[in-house]
Write a protein that holds these residues in place. Structure first.
Motif, short mmCIF file in Angstrom:
data_model
loop_
_atom_site.label_atom_id
_atom_site.label_comp_id
_atom_site.label_asym_id
_atom_site.label_seq_id
_atom_site.Cartn_x
_atom_site.Cartn_y
_atom_site.Cartn_z
N SER A 18 1.84 -1.31 -2.91
CA SER A 18 0.58 -1.03 -3.56
C SER A 18 0.85 -0.32 -4.88
O SER A 18 1.66 0.61 -4.93
CB SER A 18 -0.31 -0.16 -2.66
OG SER A 18 -1.50 0.21 -3.35
N GLN A 19 0.19 -0.78 -5.95
CA GLN A 19 0.40 -0.17 -7.26
C GLN A 19 -0.57 0.98 -7.50
O GLN A 19 -0.17 2.09 -7.81
CB GLN A 19 0.22 -1.22 -8.36
CG GLN A 19 1.12 -2.44 -8.22
CD GLN A 19 2.55 -2.13 -8.51
OE1 GLN A 19 2.88 -1.19 -9.24
NE2 GLN A 19 3.46 -2.90 -7.94
N LYS A 42 5.58 0.85 0.21
CA LYS A 42 5.74 1.44 -1.11
C LYS A 42 4.38 1.56 -1.79
O LYS A 42 3.67 0.57 -1.95
CB LYS A 42 6.67 0.60 -1.98
CG LYS A 42 6.97 1.24 -3.33
CD LYS A 42 8.09 0.55 -4.06
CE LYS A 42 8.46 1.27 -5.33
NZ LYS A 42 9.60 0.65 -6.03
N ASN A 43 4.04 2.79 -2.17
CA ASN A 43 2.78 3.05 -2.87
C ASN A 43 3.12 3.84 -4.13
O ASN A 43 3.53 4.99 -4.06
CB ASN A 43 1.82 3.84 -1.97
CG ASN A 43 0.41 3.85 -2.52
OD1 ASN A 43 0.17 3.41 -3.64
ND2 ASN A 43 -0.52 4.35 -1.74
N ARG A 44 2.94 3.23 -5.28
CA ARG A 44 3.42 3.84 -6.51
C ARG A 44 2.58 5.04 -6.94
O ARG A 44 3.12 6.09 -7.30
CB ARG A 44 3.45 2.81 -7.64
CG ARG A 44 4.46 1.69 -7.41
CD ARG A 44 4.59 0.81 -8.63
NE ARG A 44 5.54 -0.28 -8.42
CZ ARG A 44 6.85 -0.17 -8.55
NH1 ARG A 44 7.36 0.99 -8.90
NH2 ARG A 44 7.63 -1.20 -8.35
N GLU A 45 1.26 4.91 -6.94
CA GLU A 45 0.43 5.97 -7.51
C GLU A 45 -0.62 6.51 -6.56
O GLU A 45 -1.14 7.59 -6.79
CB GLU A 45 -0.25 5.46 -8.79
CG GLU A 45 0.71 5.04 -9.89
CD GLU A 45 -0.01 4.63 -11.16
OE1 GLU A 45 -1.22 4.93 -11.27
OE2 GLU A 45 0.63 4.01 -12.01
N GLY A 96 7.72 3.25 14.95
CA GLY A 96 8.55 2.25 14.29
C GLY A 96 9.50 2.89 13.30
O GLY A 96 9.43 4.09 13.03
N ASP A 97 10.37 2.08 12.77
CA ASP A 97 11.34 2.54 11.78
C ASP A 97 10.88 2.07 10.40
O ASP A 97 10.75 0.86 10.17
CB ASP A 97 12.73 1.99 12.08
CG ASP A 97 13.26 2.49 13.42
OD1 ASP A 97 12.78 3.54 13.89
OD2 ASP A 97 14.14 1.81 14.00
N LEU A 98 10.66 3.02 9.49
CA LEU A 98 10.07 2.70 8.20
C LEU A 98 10.85 3.34 7.06
O LEU A 98 11.36 4.46 7.19
CB LEU A 98 8.62 3.17 8.14
CG LEU A 98 7.61 2.48 9.06
CD1 LEU A 98 6.27 3.20 9.00
CD2 LEU A 98 7.44 1.01 8.68
N ALA A 99 10.90 2.62 5.94
CA ALA A 99 11.34 3.17 4.67
C ALA A 99 10.09 3.31 3.80
O ALA A 99 9.48 2.31 3.43
CB ALA A 99 12.37 2.26 4.01
N ILE A 100 9.71 4.55 3.49
CA ILE A 100 8.43 4.82 2.85
C ILE A 100 8.69 5.42 1.47
O ILE A 100 9.45 6.39 1.33
CB ILE A 100 7.58 5.79 3.69
CG1 ILE A 100 7.39 5.23 5.11
CG2 ILE A 100 6.24 6.05 3.03
CD1 ILE A 100 6.83 6.23 6.09
N THR A 101 8.07 4.85 0.46
CA THR A 101 8.21 5.35 -0.90
C THR A 101 6.83 5.59 -1.50
O THR A 101 5.98 4.70 -1.49
CB THR A 101 8.97 4.34 -1.80
OG1 THR A 101 10.23 4.05 -1.21
CG2 THR A 101 9.18 4.91 -3.19
N GLY A 102 6.63 6.79 -2.00
CA GLY A 102 5.40 7.12 -2.73
C GLY A 102 5.79 7.75 -4.05
O GLY A 102 6.07 8.96 -4.10
N ASP A 103 5.84 6.98 -5.11
CA ASP A 103 6.41 7.46 -6.37
C ASP A 103 5.69 8.69 -6.92
O ASP A 103 6.31 9.69 -7.26
CB ASP A 103 6.40 6.35 -7.41
CG ASP A 103 7.44 5.29 -7.10
OD1 ASP A 103 8.30 5.54 -6.24
OD2 ASP A 103 7.39 4.21 -7.71
N HIS A 104 4.35 8.59 -7.03
CA HIS A 104 3.62 9.67 -7.69
C HIS A 104 2.47 10.21 -6.84
O HIS A 104 1.81 11.17 -7.26
CB HIS A 104 3.06 9.18 -9.03
CG HIS A 104 4.09 8.52 -9.89
ND1 HIS A 104 5.15 9.19 -10.44
CD2 HIS A 104 4.22 7.22 -10.29
CE1 HIS A 104 5.89 8.35 -11.13
NE2 HIS A 104 5.36 7.15 -11.06
#
Length: 518
Positions: A332-333, A349-352, A362-370
């Protein structure tokens, strides 16, 4: 022999064969000047009369030639004042010709651009008329106004008199203004598609897949229905005729693959209204694939089982509940992502926007840039959570191995059990009331550990401040060091041989070890 031909014939008579290349250059410049004059409404005789006489032009040329000879010849007796005057006049004429050539080249370039634009616009209008039955108003208006400019710039000699040229420009400009006003009043400047409702049904409930790629504004909802019902997809909103035909072709298919309102060169001025797509999934049905690639829209995904779940959303919110996915890829942008009561493995992945995950397994790789990533009641064997300058908050979870990292944001982990590896470059790390094993590394940010369970830990920092707040009801062995910072350890006498080892080390930062006071 007409006036122009007679003029040029007289001029040519002053030049010898050795100077014929100069004559040809003069002829080209003079013809251009005559054409411009005639395009402004003058007759051929008037245009020629405005020019210097052939004798004067030839005299100027030979005067320039004499000046060049005077400059190079040894012992030339031409007076210095005459030479300077001839030089100034020659330079002025060369400058005038250069300016005229520059204007001519610019006009030709503009004409080529306008012609290419008109070809594109006419093609656009033709395609939309043929495929959609719609008159593309913006391309038509642009085409009419560009014709006005084209007729004005391209002043054709003898083929279009000034009066006819003015009539063509006025007609095109008037038509363009009429279509513009009509489009603004009726809100028809952009093509908005056709209001349409359609339902397609899959053949059976095994090996089902759904894929949608769209640049339109679409709201998508999944809903669980009875186990004996068919898998159905409902479309309600504004769609192009081509998209309606493409949707209909998927009726009765197990693998539904749709492209709706994708942007292209011949779709620049289409603005369909928001549409809604509802997927009715029979209870107990597990989809092979569920793929969404959307520019803008909101997703409400409820009670769905799928092997591969792929969501790519530029702008909009995602709400999911009761989802089971063996492999998820969610990006998600701009927007919030909320997932509840689900079992997922894969990458988020959620950028903003904000990411809220509750009651997940579950097994997750989670990214939240900002944005802010909030995780509660999460059960996992191994997960990785990262941010750039956002915030990570994990609470009341069980993760056998957890890794978090932030560039300049915050890592907050509370009441979580497992092997916790918390890292940051310049941000803040907070560990509160966790169980298991703690390892933190912070280059220059602040690290705060509130230990109420007596967990072993290793805290490392380059230059950041470290504070360990310890519940004295749990014995521990402290090893504290800092090469260049100040150390204050209030619990030096607390160490017990049976307590876990707590190692705290900083290169140049200050360290505080204090007692937790309830």
């Amino acid at each position: 022999m007409n006036t122009i031909d007679a003029y040029l014939a007289e001029l040519k008579s002053y030049f010898s064969e050795s100077n014929m290349d100069v004559y040809l250059e003069l002829e080209e410049d003079l013809l251009e000047e005559i054409q411009n004059s005639m395009a402004e409404g003058e007759t051929e005789e008037e245009a020629v009369r405005k020019l210097s006489s052939p004798a004067e032009i030839a005299s100027d040329f030979f005067a320039d030639r004499r000046f060049e000879t005077a400059q190079s010849a040894v012992g030339d007796l031409v007076p210095e004042d005459d030479v300077a005057e001839v030089f100034k006049e020659a330079r002025r004429k060369r400058l005038t010709r250069s300016v005229q050539k520059g204007i001519l080249i610019s006009k030709k370039a503009l004409i080529m651009i306008l012609l290419a634009l008109d070809v594109f616009l006419v093609t656009y209008i033709g395609q939309e008329l043929y495929f959609e039955g719609n008159l593309a108003r913006i391309p038509l208006i642009m085409c009419l106004f560009s014709l006005v400019i084209l007729v004005n710039v391209n002043q054709l000699r003898r083929k279009l008199t000034q009066r006819r040229r003015f009539f063509v420009m006025s007609l095109c400009g008037l038509l363009g203004a009429v279509f513009l006003i009509e489009g603004l009043v009726n809100h028809h400047l952009f093509y908005q598609g056709i209001s349409h409702f359609q339902e397609i049904t899959a053949d059976g409930t095994e090996n089902l897949s759904f894929s949608l790629d769209s640049d339109a504004v679409i709201e998508i909802t999944t809903s669980e229905v009875g186990p004996n019902e068919a898998f159905r997809v409902l479309f309600d909103g504004n769609f192009k005729k081509q998209d309606i035909q493409a949707i209909a072709k998927n009726n009765g298919q197990k693998q539904m693959n749709l492209r709706v309102d994708k942007k292209s060169l011949f779709n620049l001025f289409t603005r369909t209204k928001e549409s809604e797509i509802i997927l009715l999934i029979p209870k107990g049905t597990k989809l092979n694939e569920f793929n969404l690639d959307l520019l803008k829209g909101d997703l409400r995904l409820l009670h769905m089982a799928v092997k591969t779940l792929s969501l790519d959303l530029v702008e909009g919110d995602v709400f999911s509940k009761g989802i089971q996915a063996d492999d998820v890829r969610l990006t998600s942008q701009k927007g919030d992502v909320v997932i509840e009561g689900s079992q997922l493995n894969g990458r988020l992945k959620n950028r903003e926007g904000k990411t809220i995950l509750t009651d997940l397994a579950g097994d997750l790789a989670i990214t939240g840039d900002h944005g802010h990533t909030i995780i509660k009641e999460f059960i996992s064997s191994e997960s990785d959570v990262r941010t750039v300058d956002g915030k990570i908050t994990m609470e009341d979870s069980q993760v056998a191995k957890l890794t978090t990292f932030s560039e300049s944001g915050q890592n907050v982990v509370a009441r979580t059990t497992g092997e916790l590896n918390l890292a940051s470059a310049r941000g803040k790390i907070v560990s509160e009331s966790n169980q298991g094993k703690l390892s933190t590394k912070n280059d220059s940010g602040v690290t705060i550990v509130i230990d109420t369970e007596g967990m072993p830990g290793e805290v490392v920092s380059e230059s950041g401040f470290i504070k360990w707040i310890h519940d004295t009801g749990h014995p521990a062995q402290f090893s504290v060091s800092s090469q260049g910072g100040d150390i204050r350890n209030e619990l030096t006498n607390l160490a017990g041989a049976s307590g876990p080892l707590v190692s705290i080390h900083s290169v140049s930062g200050d360290v505080r070890v204090i007692e937790k006071v309830n």
